[in-house]
Design a protein around this motif. Structure first.
Motif, short mmCIF file in Angstrom:
data_model
loop_
_atom_site.label_atom_id
_atom_site.label_comp_id
_atom_site.label_asym_id
_atom_site.label_seq_id
_atom_site.Cartn_x
_atom_site.Cartn_y
_atom_site.Cartn_z
N TYR A 129 0.87 -1.18 0.00
CA TYR A 129 0.00 0.00 0.00
C TYR A 129 0.90 1.23 0.00
O TYR A 129 1.81 1.33 0.84
CB TYR A 129 -0.89 -0.01 1.25
CG TYR A 129 -1.71 1.24 1.42
CD1 TYR A 129 -2.87 1.44 0.68
CD2 TYR A 129 -1.32 2.23 2.33
CE1 TYR A 129 -3.63 2.59 0.84
CE2 TYR A 129 -2.07 3.39 2.49
CZ TYR A 129 -3.21 3.56 1.73
OH TYR A 129 -3.95 4.71 1.88
N CYS A 130 0.68 2.13 -0.95
CA CYS A 130 1.50 3.33 -1.03
C CYS A 130 0.86 4.42 -0.17
O CYS A 130 -0.30 4.78 -0.39
CB CYS A 130 1.61 3.81 -2.48
SG CYS A 130 2.49 5.38 -2.61
N CYS A 137 0.27 7.85 -2.63
CA CYS A 137 -0.86 7.94 -3.57
C CYS A 137 -2.03 7.07 -3.12
O CYS A 137 -3.03 6.96 -3.82
CB CYS A 137 -0.42 7.62 -5.00
SG CYS A 137 0.06 5.93 -5.27
N ARG A 138 -1.92 6.47 -1.94
CA ARG A 138 -3.01 5.73 -1.31
C ARG A 138 -3.62 4.67 -2.22
O ARG A 138 -4.81 4.66 -2.48
CB ARG A 138 -4.10 6.70 -0.84
CG ARG A 138 -3.51 7.68 0.13
CD ARG A 138 -4.51 8.64 0.66
NE ARG A 138 -3.86 9.51 1.63
CZ ARG A 138 -4.50 10.12 2.60
NH1 ARG A 138 -5.79 9.97 2.76
NH2 ARG A 138 -3.83 10.90 3.42
N ARG A 139 -2.75 3.81 -2.69
CA ARG A 139 -3.15 2.83 -3.68
C ARG A 139 -2.54 1.50 -3.25
O ARG A 139 -1.43 1.47 -2.73
CB ARG A 139 -2.54 3.29 -5.01
CG ARG A 139 -2.83 2.51 -6.23
CD ARG A 139 -2.20 3.22 -7.43
NE ARG A 139 -0.77 2.93 -7.53
CZ ARG A 139 -0.27 1.90 -8.22
NH1 ARG A 139 -1.08 1.09 -8.86
NH2 ARG A 139 1.02 1.68 -8.28
N GLU A 140 -3.28 0.41 -3.49
CA GLU A 140 -2.74 -0.91 -3.19
C GLU A 140 -2.33 -1.56 -4.50
O GLU A 140 -3.05 -1.42 -5.49
CB GLU A 140 -3.83 -1.74 -2.50
CG GLU A 140 -3.27 -2.92 -1.75
CD GLU A 140 -4.37 -3.78 -1.14
OE1 GLU A 140 -5.24 -3.23 -0.45
OE2 GLU A 140 -4.34 -5.00 -1.37
N PHE A 141 -1.18 -2.22 -4.52
CA PHE A 141 -0.72 -2.80 -5.78
C PHE A 141 0.12 -4.05 -5.55
O PHE A 141 0.63 -4.29 -4.46
CB PHE A 141 0.07 -1.76 -6.59
CG PHE A 141 1.28 -1.22 -5.88
CD1 PHE A 141 1.15 -0.25 -4.89
CD2 PHE A 141 2.55 -1.69 -6.17
CE1 PHE A 141 2.26 0.25 -4.21
CE2 PHE A 141 3.67 -1.20 -5.50
CZ PHE A 141 3.52 -0.23 -4.52
N CYS A 174 6.54 2.29 -5.58
CA CYS A 174 5.25 2.48 -6.23
C CYS A 174 5.49 3.12 -7.61
O CYS A 174 6.53 3.74 -7.83
CB CYS A 174 4.40 3.40 -5.35
SG CYS A 174 2.78 3.76 -6.05
N CYS A 228 4.30 5.70 -8.61
CA CYS A 228 4.40 7.15 -8.40
C CYS A 228 5.80 7.55 -7.95
O CYS A 228 6.10 8.72 -7.78
CB CYS A 228 3.35 7.63 -7.40
SG CYS A 228 3.75 7.29 -5.67
#
Lengths: 117, 269
Positions: free
Chosen positions: A77-78, A81-85, A94, A96
């Motif tokens: 989880y970043c 940028c609040r994103r899970e990948f 990430c 980003c």
């Protein structure tokens, strides 16, 4: 030069920990199979664990046991940028560019279960 | 496992020795017990069905438990233990000799040396007058919590002291083993590649501090300091990298200050 890739020697110590922990829990009785969880971000090479297991298990109830290894993929989880990948690279970045990550999965180093005879 | 004969068992391989002086002779070889009672006549009865026993246990649980006990034992006695890790040849022992000579008068400073073989590093440290224990890991490529526990028992550091633990020179294996130390310091030198953090991410991710050693040689080598720092920050955005030269003395004040701050933090916990 083509060489077979094996991990470093820490897999030997890891394998010894596995065998010791199992013998401590279930005693010296015969074991048919061992199930491990070794995440892809754990820094442990599963081929080396298999190689070392054949050596370390000799003289214990685990000698000849089948080794089933689950290799959970990495997830992060970043925080920027609040994103899970998904993430399978040990350089954890990430898209980003941020390295400020929470690692959610992939670092597992666990003994899940054993099948005893 | 033993490097010579392949026999198992930690006691047969790891040797922990209080090195009293440079003149102390190191025994050649070590006792091998070849008479393990191996019983190869297991009765295999394949007719019975198997039964699954759930264990759900961390593989390193035993190491981590021992490490936690060591950390507690050190904190109770206000002892700071610094785990120094690097590749072979980064200048760990030289930095250690210099550091204990510079600050050893202000605070009792002791050393645990980890190497596969020989007492050479312990004898270098002993020559500075400090108490030192050598751990020889045999085939082992890293120190673990059990070895450090034994090393500390042998070293018997006084309350409030500073203990440096020089891990086996290796950027791979020591990364995975918590010793119960107060802080982990990774040393890289400018005679290595600046891309080391990218090649050994697990090690650099566990560092509380990175020391860039041999900076006196920067004019003569092709080492990109900014690239190295950038790669480290991709692994850990907040970790600090201090440029030092253990031989010329550059940056050592900042290193001593970091040690003092880290010790204060340890004692307060």
């Amino acid at each position: 030069m083509a060489r077979h890739t094996v991990g470093s020697v820490h897999e030997l110590a890891i394998t010894e920990s596995i065998v010791d922990a199992i013998v401590e829990k279930i005693g010296d009785g015969p074991v048919a199979a061992v199930r491990l969880e070794i995440g892809r971000l754990s820094g442990v090479v599963t081929d080396s664990i298999r190689f070392c297991f054949g050596i370390v298990a000799v003289g214990t109830g685990l000698d000849g046991a089948r080794l089933d290894i689950d290799e959970p993929p990495g997830r992060a989880y970043c925080r920027d940028c609040r994103r899970e990948f998904a993430l399978d690279d040990p350089i954890m970045l990430c898209d980003c560019g941020s390295a400020d990550l929470d690692i959610l999965a992939g670092q597992e180093l666990r003994i899940v279960s054993v099948e005893v005879r | 496992m033993c490097s010579t004969c392949g026999c198992g068992g930690e006691d047969a391989t790891t040797r922990v020795t209080l090195v009293e002086g440079p003149e102390q002779a190191q025994p050649h070889g070590h006792a091998h017990l070849h008479d393990h009672p191996h019983d190869h006549d297991h009765a295999h009865d394949h007719d019975h069905a198997t039964r699954t026993v759930l264990l759900e246990q961390d593989i390193l649980a035993k190491n981590d438990l021992l490490a936690a006990a060591t950390r507690h034992r050190l904190a109770e006695r206000s002892i700071t233990a610094i785990n120094l890790m690097s590749s072979p040849g980064s200048g760990k022992t030289t930095l250690l000799e210099r550091t204990i000579t510079d600050i050893g008068d202000r605070r009792e400073t002791l050393v645990i040396e980890g190497d596969q073989e020989t007492w050479l590093d312990a004898q270098r440290i002993r020559a500075t007058g400090r108490k030192v224990v050598q751990i020889n890991t045999g085939a082992g490529c890293h120190l673990d919590a059990e070895m450090l526990g034994r090393g500390l028992t042998e070293l018997d550091p006084p309350d409030g002291s500073l203990v440096f633990v020089e891990n086996v020179g290796n950027l791979v294996c020591p990364a995975l083993f918590d010793l119960g130390e107060s802080a982990r310091v990774v040393i890289i030198s400018v005679t290595e590649g600046a891309d080391k953090p990218a090649k050994y991410p697990y090690m650099f991710r566990t560092a509380d501090l990175v020391l860039l050693n041999k900076v006196d040689l920067l004019p003569y080598v092709d080492f990109d300091v900014d690239l190295c720092l950038d790669l480290i920050h991709r692994l850990q955005p907040d970790v600090e990298m201090l440029p030092v030269s253990a031989t010329r003395g550059d940056g050592l004040d900042a290193w001593h200050e970091w040690l003092a701050n880290r010790s204060a933090a340890t004692v307060l916990q």
